[in-house]
Scaffold this active site. Structure first.
Site, PDB file in Angstrom:
ATOM      1  N   HIS A 225      29.740  -7.235 -20.075  1.00 18.06           N
ATOM      2  CA  HIS A 225      28.836  -6.601 -19.116  1.00 18.06           C
ATOM      3  C   HIS A 225      27.449  -6.415 -19.745  1.00 18.06           C
ATOM      4  O   HIS A 225      26.436  -6.863 -19.194  1.00 18.06           O
ATOM      5  CB  HIS A 225      29.416  -5.246 -18.690  1.00 18.06           C
ATOM      6  CG  HIS A 225      28.571  -4.497 -17.715  1.00 18.06           C
ATOM      7  ND1 HIS A 225      28.815  -4.503 -16.361  1.00 18.06           N
ATOM      8  CD2 HIS A 225      27.467  -3.723 -17.889  1.00 18.06           C
ATOM      9  CE1 HIS A 225      27.896  -3.770 -15.744  1.00 18.06           C
ATOM     10  NE2 HIS A 225      27.068  -3.277 -16.649  1.00 18.06           N
ATOM     11  N   GLU A 226      27.424  -5.785 -20.906  1.00 18.33           N
ATOM     12  CA  GLU A 226      26.127  -5.536 -21.546  1.00 18.33           C
ATOM     13  C   GLU A 226      25.490  -6.852 -21.986  1.00 18.33           C
ATOM     14  O   GLU A 226      24.274  -6.998 -21.960  1.00 18.33           O
ATOM     15  CB  GLU A 226      26.282  -4.567 -22.721  1.00 18.33           C
ATOM     16  CG  GLU A 226      26.895  -3.201 -22.353  1.00 18.33           C
ATOM     17  CD  GLU A 226      26.201  -2.496 -21.184  1.00 18.33           C
ATOM     18  OE1 GLU A 226      25.000  -2.732 -20.967  1.00 18.33           O
ATOM     19  OE2 GLU A 226      26.882  -1.724 -20.470  1.00 18.33           O
TER      20      GLU A 226
ATOM     21  N   GLU B 271      22.200  -5.741 -12.573  1.00 16.97           N
ATOM     22  CA  GLU B 271      23.653  -5.561 -12.480  1.00 16.97           C
ATOM     23  C   GLU B 271      24.334  -6.831 -11.989  1.00 16.97           C
ATOM     24  O   GLU B 271      25.484  -7.094 -12.335  1.00 16.97           O
ATOM     25  CB  GLU B 271      23.995  -4.393 -11.555  1.00 16.97           C
ATOM     26  CG  GLU B 271      23.714  -3.020 -12.151  1.00 16.97           C
ATOM     27  CD  GLU B 271      24.503  -2.734 -13.425  1.00 16.97           C
ATOM     28  OE1 GLU B 271      25.653  -3.200 -13.529  1.00 16.97           O
ATOM     29  OE2 GLU B 271      23.959  -2.072 -14.322  1.00 16.97           O
TER      30      GLU B 271
END
Lengths: 500, 500
Positions: free
Chosen positions: B265-266, B295
């Site tokens: 995700h990061e 996102e």
């Protein structure tokens, strides 16, 4: 903030908050660059540091800030803590108003950028890669000196930036005084001293375990790790982002002497910063008053405490529990080993006796470079020739020679003599400390470092920047810095170790 | 800097350098606080961050800066990159000039200080410790909204800060549209889906090895660790100090799903930042255009790539070499396990199907708190009641309930819906990406992530802030954000996994 201060002073300190915040930013940028920044960040980092340095310069030299200083100056009581803060700011204004923001920014950027090259160039023995940076940084220092002005020597305004009131003549005289006794002591040790064995300290030690030992020792001596950190970097240094956020580094060495001494050295700086009175936070007052006084603290903890019999009676069992290979060693042998005197190429690995000859070499060279007597391109030869003259050894390469230190790479010219001054002050303070507190070796053996620490807190750390370095040393020891104690204590210590 | 720019634009960008340097300082201060600052640094850190935030606000709202923006605006070619930079700055000026510096500084300080309390309060289930901070931060957000102004809903100016052009009504409509299909899919899975076993992923895994695996995976996918880092922090986040210095964190979890998904995700955020065109550095243009688009990238790499069959065919052997306990597992079982759908208390551990219900709960609650419909002191009950309603489970405590997230603690109100918007955009982009690049599952299995990465570079990362989020999504996918692809692809994927 200081209690019951005048309104004008409060306005000044309120505005000074901006400078304090920028200082913390620059310190964190530089710490981060040296400890963990990914290489890709380098370009932007140099630019950002330069911009912040310029912004700081703009703030502090602005007419409105100068006016606030003068308004506060009229309001404060002479001899008060507020008056000391004004004194510190006025000294800074005298300097900063003479330097253009562009020069300040350029020095910050080149000094920051050169670091990455140095980190690669040093292990690669690549003096040529460093040369353009060194040229720029010595030029910046020459320009700085010309703008600050001087009467006798171009070195005077530069050393004064690090050590208020110091001059070329002072440093020269100091080295002239100590050189003879040091060279004689070194000669006696080499010619007539008994054999001291430190071979057991060399080995392929587990680095994390070694660092953990150094961290435990620093913690037991008195460094508060809830208000600081110890990390690994290519050079050992200590910086603070606030007085309860003190960051030390140690080198990625696997040598016991190197790790212990560099950790205790930086811890000495750290204790001075950490123990600044809380009420000074956000003012110009906290922290060390000068580099020589700062070095007196790092060298005191590194050498006088960290190379004492009591210290090793206390910590050898811990070290032996960590490294069972050392289990046969007794504390007296460890004491001698850790104090073994032998000329080396590397300043930070030097023993106490030969250490100041390393400094003398750097002092002479930076003066010669500034005045043009030595060209930077010829630095390797000049360096090696002085090592042959003063220490009787010739560095095999520039890694072990003229690019070993980070100082010039960061633009710090005029810094080195403060190490020797720090050595002198450390022994001068130690003489008072040991007679007033007493029984220090037994205390250390019992793990009690609080007597020494509390004395230093009261005498030095609590004073922060309230006095000039000369005033502080005189208050603490009854006289200004001078070499008597250093020479006599060193002589007694090493003649004992070497059976002379 | 952008090539061949006008003199007025160059003056503007030169001055913008100060803002850029302050932004980098604040980012580093916040990163450092979350990753490694010693506790003693907290007091000063909050003050320093507040001062820098105020200085930034002063710089950007100063008459001289506004004048530079308008001068440059007259000079630039419509549709050019320079014009886009002016657009970005004007949007920021519209906001910042309405907010007093004191409010900006207060938000920065309270948001920074609250973090340390949150770090202690969360594991201690101590909602009461957080309450005063939350009160202050929601007050700050209310004041911010009033000063920015709004017509329909107090939420409108707040969500717009994170997502240009978004409003309460948009977010409400979006959730109204997706809630039905999600709840139905969840119900079908729970009532009629086959058993999916993920028990083999729970264990007392060696954390450093697990992180090393996540780091290897991120590196093979395309994150450049010479221009970034992955560290451990109490919350997973990604920040940048420059576009080649991108810092990600992962939580100190020992759960395979947690580490892998939070790292990927990061990494998705990081790829977006790292791949900003070099020529934009120092201008307002680099980096992500909005949180929803940001996102979309983090969720795309975390979920669509990181929970795909191809990804696990590629990386399961590496994971099995790291943890031999997993040697019996086949890629299909791993694929199902990593995608297991089960309502949980913790948002960041949620599966893709129930995830947006976690967001809906937060969206409803932050709106209710802002309007006074729910009092902050009653947050735990309100939170738990919504979890019972939407997910059929009741958190056992606030650690697993209303103080699990860091967002409100940092003063970020209006942020949560951008996660759901990001999910929608990620699938909408994926639909185009997979039809244009093709054969992605086989490519991933072969360790080839460059097809997907290069498509995203060209379509999204290279565009940086040149277009508004709505324009960008429309350019990339042919239409503005809408939920069709998200609902249909999710349904196909999970009906397959659960044999429905």
């Amino acid at each position: 903030m200081i209690q019951e201060s005048s309104p004008a002073y409060r306005r000044l300190i309120d505005r000074y908050g901006d400078v304090d915040a920028i200082d913390a930013s620059i310190s964190l940028f530089n710490w981060d660059r040296q400890v963990l920044m990914p290489p890709g960040g380098a370009d932007a980092r140099g630019k950002h540091v330069a911009i912040l340095a310029r912004m700081r310069h703009e703030k502090i030299t602005s007419d409105s800030f100068q006016k606030l200083v003068e308004e506060a100056a009229r309001d404060v009581t002479p001899g008060s803590e507020e008056a000391a803060a004004i004194r510190v700011l006025r000294r800074e204004l005298r300097t900063q108003t003479k330097l253009p923001g562009e020069l300040v920014a350029r020095k910050a950027q080149v000094g920051s950028d050169a670091y990455d090259t140095w980190r690669r160039a040093k292990p690669a023995n690549d003096f040529k890669a460093m040369l353009p940076y060194l040229e720029q940084l010595f030029d910046i220092n020459r320009e700085t000196a010309e703008r600050l002005g001087y009467q006798d020597h171009i070195y005077d305004p530069l050393i004064d930036l690090f050590e208020e009131g110091a001059s070329y003549a002072d440093a020269k005289k100091l080295f002239d005084t100590i050189k003879g006794p040091i060279v004689q002591l070194l000669k006696d040790i080499q010619e007539r001293g008994r054999e001291v064995d430190d071979s057991m300290l060399y080995g392929d030690w587990d680095k994390p375990k070694l660092r953990a030992f150094a961290e435990r020792a620093a913690g037991q001596v008195g460094f508060d790790f809830s208000c600081g950190r110890l990390d690994v970097a290519n050079n050992a240094f200590c910086t603070h982002l606030a007085h309860h956020d003190v960051r030390m580094t140690t080198r990625p060495s696997d040598h016991i002497k190197g790790i212990v001494s560099s950790s205790l050295h930086e811890m000495g700086h750290g204790l001075y910063e950490q123990n600044s009175p809380k009420r000074f936070e956000g003012t110009p007052l906290p922290g060390g008053i000068s580099l020589a006084v700062h070095e007196s603290q790092s060298r005191l903890w590194e050498n006088i405490v960290g190379r004492s019999r009591g210290f090793w009676k206390r910590f050898l069992p811990d070290l032996q529990a960590t490294f069972t290979e050392l289990s046969g060693l007794d504390a007296e042998a460890m004491y001698r080993a850790i104090n073994k005197v032998v000329p080396t190429f590397i300043r930070v690995g030097a023993d106490e006796v030969s250490y100041n000859l390393h400094i003398l070499i750097r002092f002479e060279l930076e003066c010669e470079i500034l005045t043009g007597q030595t060209a930077l391109k010829d630095l390797p030869e000049a360096w090696n020739s002085k090592y042959a003259d003063y220490l009787g050894i010739t560095p095999p390469d520039d890694t072990n020679g003229c690019i070993q230190d980070v100082h010039w790479t960061r633009g710090m010219v005029g810094y080195f003599p403060t190490y020797t001054m720090g050595n002198l002050i450390s022994y001068q303070m130690w003489q008072c400390l040991s007679s007033e507190v007493g029984d220090l070796d037994s205390r250390f053996e019992a793990g009690d470092f609080s007597g020494a620490l509390n004395w230093l807190k009261a005498q030095v750390y609590d004073q922060a920047k309230l006095f000039t370095p000369r005033e502080l040393v005189t208050r603490v020891t009854g006289r200004p810095m001078e070499p008597t104690d250093f020479i006599s204590i060193l002589s007694v210590k090493y003649r004992d170790i070497y059976g002379l």
